[in-house]
Design a protein around this motif. Structure first.
Motif: not given
Ligand SMILES: [Zn+2]
Length: 455
Positions: A87-89, A119-122, A151-154, A178-180, A422-424
């Motif tokens: 997952n990413h924080m 929801t993305d992604d905590k 650093e997933e979002e970058i 688990s990030d979809t 509402g992802y992103h």
């Protein structure tokens, strides 16, 4: 197998803990994109380690050269299979004016959990975590590791470097990401493939400044028109068919079984159009749309700069222009080859155009059948009451390809987010329905893996 009633009681009993943890996590603005939040990134990592330790896992912050990775887990025996949950924080920025609340002030209302990152992604990360704790409490013979990136979002620039630390981040026997996002509520959908990407900038300089067309037009070359000619040569704008020679050579077409599976995802053309504000599309056929957005490569023109963009018409002949393009790629294409084909083709048509690559991501092809897929199907059915559709994603997750390259083990997906979350986007939220069913699905998945044993 797991006792349904014990699991139900555990989930109900975990609700307040889940909400408290999610609330605290959402209130840390872990925006990896904005250097101002470097301190928050560190705080986020420390909080994550604390949560893992509170649940009895060993956990540590792994330095990467950028923002760290949090790695932790429980070991039950060397002869048991090891699964890593990714997952990413980190979160997207939240400056959109449409926010109806402070994005980093957690708000709980009627089973909805509002705030950036919920929801993305905590939220999904915590559902998986609590599902894991339960499976272990029940004596499941499995080692579970948590891998939480920051650093997933970058685009995961230091993730590969982090994975080199094999002591802190051991190689598992399989991974679950688990990030979809599902396609529709009530219809679990798990991706098994991602498209790759290669961007390119095509620049053409024919003069040192813009000139007057009344004085120079006719003799002067026009870089914008020449770049448009190249765009036309690369793609049929009406059908989207890519015309670069050799472009489709390595494409693996989806099978009939895959397309059939796509159709179970709950995809609707009208909702797709509404979600993205489309008035018309290249095709109206649902199966064909899904094939195109998930399993077919593309060539897109994103921008053309140079010349005059103000009101009215100014009769300049531009001295230079730039065309911004990208290609989405599918399994067995590679960004390196796609770029080489583009460069060669443009070079042949118009040698004065400079072609430079920008950002590269390999496509990912996961499993569509076999024991792991069956395990995901049974677990999702147990959690959500419905067997999931196996679909593909049109986008890319860099970390997935990095894990595949580093570990060469099966990577499965178990996403818990819904399109309406509402992802992103502004007013992001997560909900207890997805969280609790997600915990259940994860608990069952670990039990399935335990039963499969080390392979
Ligand atoms: Zn994400």
């Amino acid at each position: 197998m797991l006792n349904a009633e014990t699991l139900e009681n555990y989930i109900t009993g975990s609700r307040s803990r889940f909400e408290e943890m999610l609330g605290q996590m959402v209130e840390v603005p872990s925006i990896s994109m904005d250097p101002v939040h470097a301190g928050d990134m560190r705080r986020m990592a420390e909080l994550a380690v604390q949560y893992l330790t509170d649940l009895g896992a060993e956990a540590q912050i792994v330095e990467t050269g950028g923002y760290p990775i949090v790695s932790g887990g429980w070991t039950t025996g060397a002869h048991h299979p090891t699964v890593t949950i990714y997952n990413h924080m980190d979160v997207q920025p939240a400056q959109e004016p449409e926010w109806k609340q402070a994005p980093f002030a957690f708000k709980k209302e009627n089973g909805l959990y509002r705030g950036r990152g919920a929801t993305d992604d905590k939220g999904p990360a915590l559902s998986a975590l609590l599902g894991a704790r339960f499976a272990l409490d029940e004596g499941t013979p499995i080692n579970i590791r948590l891998l939480w990136e920051l650093e997933e979002e970058i685009g995961s620039p230091h993730f590969a470097a982090g994975l080199k630390n094999r002591v802190a981040i051991p190689r598992p026997d399989s991974v679950v990401v688990s990030d979809t996002i599902w396609i529709a509520k009530g219809r679990p959908a798990m991706p098994y493939g991602l498209r790759g990407l290669i961007g390119a900038r095509l620049t053409l300089k024919t003069g040192t400044k813009d000139a007057h067309s009344g004085v120079t037009g006719g003799a002067a070359r026009n870089p914008l028109a020449e770049l448009m000619e190249i765009a036309h040569a690369c793609v049929d704008a009406k059908t989207g068919k890519v015309k670069i020679p050799g472009f489709y050579d390595d494409v693996v077409e989806p099978t009939k079984a895959e397309i059939k599976s796509f159709l179970k995802s709950g995809f609707e053309v009208s909702r797709f159009k509404q979600a993205y504000g489309f008035q018309t599309l290249r095709t109206q056929e649902p199966a064909e749309i899904m094939r195109r957005i998930w399993a077919a490569p593309t060539f897109e023109v994103h921008g053309l700069t140079g010349g005059y963009h103000g009101p009215g018409v100014k009769t300049v002949v531009p001295g230079h222009g730039e065309l911004k393009v990208s290609m989405r790629l599918v399994p067995k294409q590679t960004p390196e080859k796609a770029f080489a084909l583009l460069k060669k083709y443009v070079g042949k048509l118009n040698p004065s155009i400079k072609v430079e690559p920008e950002g590269m991501l390999q496509p990912f092809q996961g499993l569509f059948e076999g024991p792991y897929v069956e395990a995901v199907k049974r677990a999702a059915k147990a959690g959500f009451g419905k067997e999931p559709a196996f679909i593909r994603e049109g986008g890319s997750i860099g970390a997935v390809v990095t894990m595949q390259k580093a570990w060469k083990v099966p990577i499965l997906f178990m996403g818990l987010s819904l399109p309406e979350h509402g992802y992103h986007a502004p007013n992001e939220y997560f909900d207890w329905g997805q969280a609790s069913s997600g915990m259940k699905a994860f608990a069952h998945y670990f039990a399935e893996l335990g039963k499969m044993g080390k392979r």
